[in-house]
Design an enzyme around this catalytic site. Structure first.
Site, mmCIF file in Angstrom:
data_model
loop_
_atom_site.group_PDB
_atom_site.id
_atom_site.type_symbol
_atom_site.label_atom_id
_atom_site.label_comp_id
_atom_site.label_asym_id
_atom_site.label_seq_id
_atom_site.Cartn_x
_atom_site.Cartn_y
_atom_site.Cartn_z
ATOM 1 N N TYR A 283 -1.302 2.997 1.193
ATOM 2 C CA TYR A 283 -2.289 2.262 2.005
ATOM 3 C C TYR A 283 -2.102 2.545 3.480
ATOM 4 O O TYR A 283 -3.057 2.914 4.186
ATOM 5 C CB TYR A 283 -2.164 0.750 1.745
ATOM 6 C CG TYR A 283 -2.727 -0.065 2.871
ATOM 7 C CD1 TYR A 283 -4.105 -0.111 3.111
ATOM 8 C CD2 TYR A 283 -1.884 -0.778 3.734
ATOM 9 C CE1 TYR A 283 -4.621 -0.837 4.163
ATOM 10 C CE2 TYR A 283 -2.400 -1.510 4.787
ATOM 11 C CZ TYR A 283 -3.767 -1.548 5.008
ATOM 12 O OH TYR A 283 -4.268 -2.259 6.065
ATOM 13 N N ALA A 284 -0.872 2.366 3.974
ATOM 14 C CA ALA A 284 -0.620 2.565 5.400
ATOM 15 C C ALA A 284 -0.883 4.013 5.812
ATOM 16 O O ALA A 284 -1.392 4.282 6.905
ATOM 17 C CB ALA A 284 0.819 2.168 5.734
#
Length: 332
Positions: free
Chosen positions: A140-141
């Site tokens: 995600y990051a």
């Protein structure tokens, strides 16, 4: 500005921004596919259901609303464990479709883009500035960091100008309780704390020997209404802080400016509920870190923004929303 396009405007943050826009005399035009957003959050609002990568739909929105002056990007998948299980899906939504959207915005002459980013792209640390090295630790990051890098590159070779607002954990709800967190299983610490409190179960404090004020891990929380205010400030001040001449990409941190340790969060929760919160100390979990929070000097200087709502107000708003959520979200 009198009209903005909000991508993902039926979600928690996007819907709160849309409500704040209405309160400030700005008309929000909302595009959301309702994959995680709620139809109840766009009732009586200008709403188009569809994918941000759908060029024909985006073109129709601009034909219908040629006076849109800026776009606010809140459409993304955001659950870290889910991103580990489905990295392709996350890169497709958060990067590939995001790039398609940017192309559609440029084609329609929309050159102001406020991107709702994430401070999860930073390494762990305290009072992290926008110039700190990036170290995203999850798929995600990494999608958020990748899309930020693409946006910065695009501003160097096109008329696009971008303000990216980076923050960690939004809490609370719309002050008028029009909208709030739609998921029933939040994964951030406050959400887990509320779940444990309502179930009568103790909250686990994972580690007490971290290099923080009291040894417990530190995180950052910001009231979602303060986030909405920051997005509106970015829209209103856009041409001043990101003029057409000069660098056209600007990251800005949002947050408390001080961070909150786990023990401080427990104390604030007890202040709001008026009763002790059962908790127990356990060892640190594999992969745990001391935590992080961002410095917010740039937001203060350029956006004239400071968080106005306290941690206790955020907790109280979250609890108030839970009590009435079933009256708004019809399938609960």
């Amino acid at each position: 500005m009198t009209k903005v396009l909000i991508l993902g405007g039926a979600g928690f943050i996007g819907s709160t921004i849309a409500s704040a826009c209405l309160d400030e005399g700005i008309e929000p035009v909302i595009l959301d596919d309702l994959s995680t957003g709620r139809p109840e959050f766009v009732t009586d609002r200008t709403f188009y259901r569809g994918d941000i990568a759908d060029g024909h739909l985006v073109d129709r929105i601009f034909r219908d609303h040629p006076d849109i002056e800026a776009a606010i990007g809140c459409a993304a998948q955001i659950v870290v464990p889910e991103s580990v299980a489905d990295p392709i899906g996350y890169y497709d939504t958060n990067v590939t479709k995001g790039l398609a959207l940017v192309n559609h915005l440029l084609r329609n002459g929309c050159h102001r883009f406020v991107f709702s980013g994430s401070a999860a792209i930073y390494d762990s640390g305290q009072a992290i500035t926008e110039d700190a090295p990036l170290k995203p630790l999850s798929p995600y990051a990494r999608t958020k960091a990748a899309f930020e890098g693409a946006l910065e590159d695009i501003t160097g070779g096109s008329p696009l100008r971008v303000i990216t607002l980076r923050y960690f954990n939004p809490i609370g709800a719309d002050p008028k309780l029009r909208t709030g967190l739609q998921t029933t299983r939040p994964t951030h610490a406050l959400g887990v704390m509320i779940d444990r409190y309502r179930a009568g179960e103790p909250y686990p404090v994972t580690g007490t020997d971290w290099p923080t004020r009291d040894g417990s891990g530190i995180r950052d929380y910001v009231h979602v209404q303060d986030l909405a205010r920051a997005h509106i400030a970015a829209v209103r001040r856009f041409d001043t802080v990101v003029p057409e001449s000069g660098p056209r990409y600007l990251p800005v941190n949002l947050g408390s400016g001080t961070g909150t340790t786990v023990f401080e969060l427990i104390k604030a929760f007890e202040d709001v509920t008026g009763e002790p919160l059962a908790h127990h100390v356990t060892g640190a979990r594999p992969g745990d870190i001391a935590g992080a929070y961002p410095a917010i000097d740039r937001a203060r200087a350029l956006l004239d923004w400071n968080p106005e709502h306290s941690l206790q107000e955020g907790i109280a708003a979250a609890l108030a929303w839970i009590k009435i959520r079933h009256t708004i979200l019809k399938d609960e």
